[in-house]
Design an enzyme around this catalytic site. Structure first.
Site, PDB file in Angstrom:
ATOM      1  N   LYS A   1     -13.272  -4.921   9.787  1.00  0.00           N
ATOM      2  CA  LYS A   1     -13.923  -3.903   8.946  1.00  0.00           C
ATOM      3  C   LYS A   1     -15.392  -3.720   9.336  1.00  0.00           C
ATOM      4  O   LYS A   1     -15.902  -2.585   9.388  1.00  0.00           O
ATOM      5  CB  LYS A   1     -13.789  -4.297   7.482  1.00  0.00           C
ATOM      6  CG  LYS A   1     -12.338  -4.279   6.992  1.00  0.00           C
ATOM      7  CD  LYS A   1     -12.203  -5.041   5.682  1.00  0.00           C
ATOM      8  CE  LYS A   1     -10.796  -4.995   5.124  1.00  0.00           C
ATOM      9  NZ  LYS A   1     -10.550  -6.016   4.083  1.00  0.00           N
TER      10      LYS A   1
ATOM     11  N   LYS B   1      -6.983  -1.586   9.672  1.00  0.00           N
ATOM     12  CA  LYS B   1      -8.296  -1.887  10.286  1.00  0.00           C
ATOM     13  C   LYS B   1      -8.160  -2.683  11.560  1.00  0.00           C
ATOM     14  O   LYS B   1      -8.959  -2.529  12.492  1.00  0.00           O
ATOM     15  CB  LYS B   1      -9.219  -2.609   9.302  1.00  0.00           C
ATOM     16  CG  LYS B   1      -8.643  -3.858   8.656  1.00  0.00           C
ATOM     17  CD  LYS B   1      -7.932  -3.536   7.356  1.00  0.00           C
ATOM     18  CE  LYS B   1      -7.130  -4.715   6.876  1.00  0.00           C
ATOM     19  NZ  LYS B   1      -6.837  -4.682   5.473  1.00  0.00           N
TER      20      LYS B   1
ATOM     21  N   VAL C   1       0.833  -1.209   0.000  1.00  0.00           N
ATOM     22  CA  VAL C   1       0.000   0.000   0.000  1.00  0.00           C
ATOM     23  C   VAL C   1       0.872   1.266   0.000  1.00  0.00           C
ATOM     24  O   VAL C   1       0.568   2.240  -0.700  1.00  0.00           O
ATOM     25  CB  VAL C   1      -0.974  -0.001   1.207  1.00  0.00           C
ATOM     26  CG1 VAL C   1      -1.854   1.237   1.178  1.00  0.00           C
ATOM     27  CG2 VAL C   1      -1.831  -1.256   1.203  1.00  0.00           C
TER      28      VAL C   1
END
Ligand SMILES: NC(=O)C1=CN([C@@H]2O[C@H](COP(=O)(O)OP(=O)(O)OC[C@H]3O[C@@H](n4cnc5c(N)ncnc54)[C@H](O)[C@@H]3O)[C@@H](O)[C@H]2O)C=CC1
Ligand SMILES: N[C@@H](CC=O)C(=O)O
Ligand code: NA
Length: 436
Positions: free
Chosen positions: A205, A105, A14
């Protein structure tokens, strides 16, 4: 106006995507944010790999604390992952007065209350769009776009790895382990892929979404978590014969007495749009009292789709950094003094419809004994499928779909049915949602 300076902690999948997107789209991003957004420093333990991505664009260090201590840096982006060092670094960044963007998360679902309280006290923002459904702007939709609504329920395919595994197994007949390896190669899986396949990542999530939707604190420890490792090919096939697809769903539903928060494989009618979401794609259905049903679809994992959300958060913070903290959107949509104490319901109190598969002796009276038990527990039957036994075989599969009922009743009925001599194997129980 002077550029806003960003420090990146972790430049793996990421982080690498974030670096590329910020560089490629810098003119557009400056036009939208009103200022340039510049990565001024990167920290990664693998400094050689990090330098190969960054080149001479900015300094690369191994010690994340050097980034946090850098007075030039306005926003710290945490893309390391996990509950350990990431938590310490995020809290240190907040204490140093930096805004934080994170895709983590796990961290927010478990330690969100502490982190948001620290940020609120310090007057800094913690933005986390990438933490739920990657590139899909679901946090923004729930927190801002749907702010007029009393949200009734959310149901989502929110783990790309498991959806990829289920899709590839169903369409190509590939085995679980092969597809999981491919998901890892493609950068979809968590550092510990058991978080994906055991439903933990989806529960992180769902926990975050439940907090935003219902104004409750993040309570991952109260979520019901089931993954796909126990799912059997036979059930995928029978579900299909009955007009359903099986997906790993994260569900958060408001009831009068509390909130259902659960992740498990779920039968969904095959004609629903969400039942046809394949591969690593994510989709979230949100039911609001004013808007009705809305659906959000897109890439929930991977370098640039996730970076899309990270960069959107950077732009948001850049726009709001000089605003009075009182005028910012609260981290969890509701102001801290307007949070609800609606409890998370224990699984026994959850309402759902059910799919039951019983391996039974192929003899007279079995079906009636089973349906009698269901009736005694006030469980009404929606459909029954009995597989024809092969020649010479003295046992068969009996599949029952129920209407909506309480989980407690199903547990009691299952315990009783399991004790029947004609029930020859552990009964398979899956949940079924109409999502309408
Ligand atoms: N990969 C994906 O598709 C998605 C990932 N996420 C989340 O984004 C975060 C990052 O995930 P990935 O990029 O996939 O992980 P990754 O494992 O590819 O990257 C993590 C990077 O952090 C570095 N690192 C580890 N410890 C460090 C430390 N103490 N100091 C500095 N650097 C350190 C590693 O060397 C690595 O380069 C995680 O929280 C993950 O759950 C969220 C959405 C999608
Ligand atoms: N491992 C996660 C990555 C994104 O959150 C997934 O597979 O969805
Ligand atoms: Na998102």
């Amino acid at each position: 106006m002077k550029a806003i300076k960003v420090g990146l902690l972790g430049i793996g999948t990421v982080g690498g995507g974030t670096f590329q997107v910020l560089r490629r789209n810098q003119d557009e991003i400056r036009g939208r944010a009103g200022r340039a957004i510049e990565i001024a420093m990167v920290a990664d333990l693998d400094v050689e790999r990090a330098r190969a991505i960054v080149g001479d664009a900015c300094p690369v260090v191994t010690d994340a604390r050097q980034v946090i201590a850098n007075p030039e840096i306005d926003i710290v982006v945490e893309l390391i992952g996990g509950y350990g060092v990431a938590k310490t670094l995020v809290l240190e960044a907040i204490a140093a007065g930096k805004h934080v963007v994170t895709a983590n998360k796990a961290l927010l679902a478990v330690h969100g209350t502490e982190i948001f309280a620290a940020a609120h006290a310090k007057g800094v923002m913690v933005a986390f769009e990438a933490a739920v459904a990657g590139g899909i702007p679901i946090i923004k939709a729930l927190r801002e776009g749907l702010t007029a609504n009393r949200i009734e329920w959310i149901a989502g395919i929110i783990n790309g790895t498991t959806n990829f595994i289920l899709s590839e197994m169903r369409s190509k007949g590939l085995d679980f382990a092969t597809v999981l390896k491919e998901a890892q190669r493609l950068g979809y899986a968590e550092a510990d892929p058991t978080f994906d396949i055991e439903g933990v990542d989806a529960a992180h999530k769902a926990t975050i979404m439940s907090a935003i939707a219902f104004g409750i604190p993040v309570q991952f420890d109260k979520a019901h978590v089931e993954g796909i490792t126990q799912l059997q090919a036979a059930d995928i096939k029978y579900a299909e014969q009955l007009g359903y697809r099986i997906k790993l769903l994260g569900i958060a539903r408001r009831r009068d007495t509390g909130v259902e928060l659960r992740v498990h494989p779920t039968l969904i009618p095959a004609h629903r749009l969400i039942a046809n979401v394949e591969g690593a794609m994510n989709a979230v259905v949100v039911q609001g009292d004013a808007v009705g049903t809305t659906l959000y679809y897109g890439k929930g994992a991977g370098a640039e789709p996730t970076a899309s959300a990270v960069v959107a958060d950077l732009v948001d913070i850049t726009r709001l950094a000089t605003a009075d903290p009182e005028h910012r959107v609260p981290h969890l949509a509701f102001r801290p003094d307007a949070m609800s104490d609606l409890p998370i319901l224990p699984m026994e109190q959850v309402h759902s419809a059910y799919y039951l598969r019983l391996r039974v002796a192929d003899e007279a009276g079995v079906l009636s004994r089973i349906t009698t038990i269901l009736a005694e527990h006030d469980i009404s039957i929606d459909a029954v499928l009995q597989r024809e036994s092969a020649e010479g075989e003295r046992q068969t599969d009996l599949i029952i779909l129920t209407h909506d009922t309480q989980e407690r009743r199903v547990n009691q009925a299952l315990a009783q049915m399991q004790g029947l001599p004609s029930v020859l194997a552990p009964i398979v129980r899956l949940r079924k949602e109409e999502l309408a």
